[in-house]
Design an enzyme around this catalytic site. Sequence first.
Site, PDB file in Angstrom:
ATOM      1  N   HIS A 258      19.050  -6.600   1.784  1.00 10.60           N
ATOM      2  CA  HIS A 258      18.720  -5.285   1.229  1.00 10.60           C
ATOM      3  C   HIS A 258      18.927  -4.187   2.275  1.00 10.60           C
ATOM      4  CE1 HIS A 258      16.286  -2.476  -1.318  1.00 10.60           C
ATOM      5  NE2 HIS A 258      16.004  -1.951  -0.126  1.00 10.60           N
ATOM      6  N   GLU A 259      18.360  -4.365   3.446  1.00 13.34           N
ATOM      7  CA  GLU A 259      18.478  -3.307   4.469  1.00 13.34           C
ATOM      8  C   GLU A 259      19.925  -3.188   4.925  1.00 13.34           C
ATOM      9  OE1 GLU A 259      15.992  -1.618   4.264  1.00 13.34           O
ATOM     10  OE2 GLU A 259      14.480  -3.079   3.651  1.00 13.34           O
TER      11      GLU A 259
ATOM     12  N   GLY B 181       8.036  -3.531   4.136  1.00 14.02           N
ATOM     13  CA  GLY B 181       8.738  -4.774   4.453  1.00 14.02           C
ATOM     14  C   GLY B 181       9.736  -4.581   5.584  1.00 14.02           C
ATOM     15  N   ALA B 182      10.563  -3.567   5.462  1.00 15.91           N
ATOM     16  CA  ALA B 182      11.604  -3.332   6.453  1.00 15.91           C
ATOM     17  C   ALA B 182      12.235  -1.972   6.211  1.00 15.91           C
ATOM     18  CB  ALA B 182      12.686  -4.407   6.358  1.00 15.91           C
ATOM     19  N   MET B 183      12.997  -1.503   7.206  1.00 15.39           N
ATOM     20  CA  MET B 183      13.567  -0.153   7.139  1.00 15.39           C
ATOM     21  C   MET B 183      14.996  -0.134   7.673  1.00 15.39           C
ATOM     22  SD  MET B 183      13.210   2.975   6.341  1.00 15.39           S
ATOM     23  CE  MET B 183      14.536   4.144   6.583  1.00 15.39           C
TER      24      MET B 183
ATOM     25  N   GLU C 140      17.481   3.197  -3.627  1.00 14.63           N
ATOM     26  CA  GLU C 140      16.634   2.003  -3.724  1.00 14.63           C
ATOM     27  C   GLU C 140      16.961   1.152  -4.954  1.00 14.63           C
ATOM     28  OE1 GLU C 140      15.214   0.854  -1.311  1.00 14.63           O
ATOM     29  OE2 GLU C 140      14.830   2.570   0.010  1.00 14.63           O
TER      30      GLU C 140
HETATM   31  N1  BES Z   1      13.756   2.234   2.691  1.00 16.01           N
HETATM   32  C1  BES Z   1      12.827   1.199   2.456  1.00 16.01           C
HETATM   33  C2  BES Z   1      11.689   1.179   3.418  1.00 16.01           C
HETATM   34  C3  BES Z   1      10.634   2.212   3.175  1.00 16.01           C
HETATM   35  C4  BES Z   1       9.960   2.260   2.005  1.00 16.01           C
HETATM   36  C5  BES Z   1      10.272   3.091   4.126  1.00 16.01           C
HETATM   37  C6  BES Z   1       8.980   3.197   1.807  1.00 16.01           C
HETATM   38  C7  BES Z   1       9.309   4.038   3.927  1.00 16.01           C
HETATM   39  C8  BES Z   1       8.642   4.093   2.771  1.00 16.01           C
HETATM   40  C9  BES Z   1      13.481  -0.164   2.533  1.00 16.01           C
HETATM   41  O1  BES Z   1      14.839  -0.179   2.300  1.00 16.01           O
HETATM   42  C10 BES Z   1      12.861  -0.990   1.455  1.00 16.01           C
HETATM   43  O2  BES Z   1      13.079  -0.695   0.327  1.00 16.01           O
HETATM   44  N2  BES Z   1      12.078  -1.982   1.827  1.00 16.01           N
HETATM   45  C11 BES Z   1      11.353  -2.800   0.917  1.00 16.01           C
HETATM   46  C12 BES Z   1      11.901  -4.181   0.828  1.00 16.01           C
HETATM   47  C13 BES Z   1      13.078  -4.294  -0.075  1.00 16.01           C
HETATM   48  C14 BES Z   1      13.674  -5.677  -0.041  1.00 16.01           C
HETATM   49  C15 BES Z   1      12.787  -3.915  -1.503  1.00 16.01           C
HETATM   50  C16 BES Z   1       9.941  -2.854   1.440  1.00 16.01           C
HETATM   51  O3  BES Z   1       9.741  -2.472   2.584  1.00 16.01           O
HETATM   52  O4  BES Z   1       9.067  -3.262   0.707  1.00 16.01           O
HETATM   53 ZN    ZN Z   2      15.392  -0.089   0.303  1.00 21.77          ZN
END
Ligand code: BES
Ligand code: ZN
Length: 896
Positions: A324-325, A288-290, A347
């Site tokens: 979230h980010e 989703g995002a980073m 997380e």
């Molecule tokens: N840190 C993660 C992104 C991530 C997840 C990078 C797995 C590499 C591997 C980010 O903060 C995250 O948790 N993103 C979620 C969305 C969030 C609102 C729960 C995502 O990308 O699904």
């Molecule tokens: Zn996250």
Amino acid sequence: MDIATTPSNPQGNTGMADAAPTPHDPPVIQRKDYRPFPWLVPETELDFALGLTESRITARLHVKRNPAFEGTRDEMRALRLNGDGLTARVVEVDGARYGDWAMDDGDLIVELPGEAHTVEVVTMIDPSANTQLMGLYASGGMLCTQCEAQGFRRIAFFPDRPDVLSTYKVRMEGSREQFPILLCNGNRIDEGDALEGRHWAEWHDPWPKPSYLFALVAGDLVANSAPFTTRSGREVACNIWVREADLARTDHALESLHRAMKWDEETFGREYDLDLYNIVAVSDFNMGAMENKGLNVFNTKYVLADSDTATDADFDAVEGVIAHEYFHNWSGNRVTCRDWFQLSLKEGFTVLRDQLFSQDMRGEAVKRIEDVRILRAAQFPEDAGPLAHPIRPDSYREISNFYTATVYNKGAEVIRMMRTMAGVEAFRAGTDLYFDRHDGEAATCEDFVTAMEEGAELELAQFRRWYRQAGTPRVAVSQSVEGNAVELTLEQTTPPTPGQPVKGAMPIPLRVAVHCAQTGSIGEEELVVLRLDEETFTLPASGPRPVVSINRGFTAPVTIEREVSTDDLVFLAAHDDDPFARYEAMQDLAVRHLVAAASGTLDQAGRAAGKRQIGDAMRAILLDDSLDDAMRAELMLLPSETYLFEKMATTVDGEERKADPGRIHHEREQLKAAIGFTIKRDLEAVYARVADIPFDDPNGRGARKVKTMIATLAAVSDPARAAAMAARQYDRADNMTDRQGALTVLCGLESEARDERLEAFYDRYRDNPLVIDKWFSMQALSTHPRVIEHVRELAQHPDFTMRNPNRMRSLYMAFAGNPKGFHDESGEGYRMIADAILALDPINPQTAARFVPSLGRWRRIEPGRAAMMKAELDRIADAPNLSRDTAEQVSRSLDG
Ligand code: BES
Ligand code: ZN
């Protein structure tokens, strides 16, 4: 440029170009094996010569011995720099060419005799060939990075582990025409022109960070910008970077960011710590995002929104993911994780923070119901199946496979329980202590719990089991009336999970109240904490016919099992003062009826009575003026088929019962038809009330939800009428919520209106990939009798590609989540998903592996389908050259 001709190994060393780790029996990493890294890397300098097909990276690491490391002389001398598919073009130590390096399983090893050294390594990569979308890759003509969890090692040789914190200084250079915008973490300190139409920028991030938070973006982008002033008066420039054509759809993201920044100051006392906050939207993204420091990279899906192209739910998702980010800046970046086993530390906590934020923005009750629904749909099945693991796992083969609903959503629930037990203020004292104590460190879940014990003054010795034990606890409730009191006996058990046959009792905080169904009086709420295997609590009864309302607000992520009369559930659904408890009572009513009907334990009369009772309860909800429409829609929603599988597949009187997807689907459709039929008048009256409420009306969102809900019921009870309703709704819609709602209904129907509107939708949005994703999804999710055929055809559509994760998911994730199609008795659905996994695995293993769990649920499904699901898993397991990601998920799914 001479980079392509630079000899890769001037000393004739053993370095191998593509020393990718072998997929066979990849090593298992154990949490207990954690050791600090022998070296510290206080400073890192990176130099990028950027090109789409060829980028050269020079990484200069300033290293010194880590006093915290204990080990042999040999261990202390070796500096192991992780690499994945990299070749060292040049290696220098302290400014001199160094030839004694060795390669081991992709890593580069350098022997260092002294206390402190400078190590410089040049690597070359082809971003355009990076289909995994990990490391540095090309997306729509721009370059971007994704480093979490272990992508940095695909860019440069580095100790790619979260406990090695470094400050980064980065120089990036590239064609001004191709990449007019050059972004990196932190602050831009300098920029200028270079030869041959190139330009450069220099960035410095003052905050030490692990390599997984590194990010770089180069492309032709424009920004929607607005400053935010922090509570201490610092002005932060906030930018949402997108392609020019998307600029008009970025206001909501920018406003959401400002709201999140303000909320975190007010609620957690957390202020932003740089003068710049950049968010870049890219269309090829695995997740989703980073949260990269100062430079978030987002899937366009979670940035772009306007009412013509995004639904109300999309708007909410954008707001939630942006928040979230942003919240990770403290819970993740300022305090990061010691190792990847601690993932839930950042997380789980950040999911809780974004949930609380969204509750405050949009209303507590509806948001809580949505979050519980997600937990039950995604996490409960995981916890009950072969992939079950604790929120802090003990081992893994591929870390990408542990970004799970358990680590995220159950992780959030576990921290929420601490908050419930401590109270909001004490919880805040706990988080304050945690942030103060561990700022600038790589911490553990244990550190968080200890800070909570001290700061929030909680006793959490036994509570730590929540971090260690997998499986969803069951709480059996029995009650007896003793004069003016109710004795509530609670008994907890947690079923065995892979590797954990025996579980201990955990503290389970439950908000309870005892109402009276005769007088209608509403009891006082109390918090009880069940700590032993079995305990009895005495509560005051507020009248002659006590009805217990338990796990109000869903204070604990458990399953409640109890004997309760249908009349009492009907009472709770209509009158409980806790909105979640009302929702729960409606769910219980439907679950009970549907599981009994699908298991064949209801006779004709029982079936009819069940449907009538649910119809009556639904009517009461339709007519209840005290409800707003958003809450009304939640109460009307029937439990999902996936949740019903969980409920059907349990042990009854020592006998294991399996879920029968065919029967569940059938019974649920029957129930929808019965409701649509028996309370037709009331449904139509409400539909007439909400149908034309204007978009901007304060009740607009709720109205849109109820509207589509009613059309969905009509689709089963009166398909012809539903087609007409939905076609009208589609034609009159001035927003995507109504349009998508109408088209979703039409997709399931055999009707001319279906094909016409599908075509109109496609024509209208053919240039908007995110909306075309919806077009794929709606068809893949439909209950249409020929859905499998449709999906097969859609896979041949010119707009379909496996290379874009959003598009791949829009077709196949949607289909795997469509119980009717996926569980078709022919087994075609299973075969289609297995084929998709096999085709995607060589392109993008991380995304391919995410399709495996749907097949992994075979053990809980009736034997005919189970055999077909397992056969598909076997077929995948036998395929040659399977990625580590997919191999791990398949073998766990088969072993259990
Ligand atoms: N840190 C993660 C992104 C991530 C997840 C990078 C797995 C590499 C591997 C980010 O903060 C995250 O948790 N993103 C979620 C969305 C969030 C609102 C729960 C995502 O990308 O699904
Ligand atoms: Zn996250």
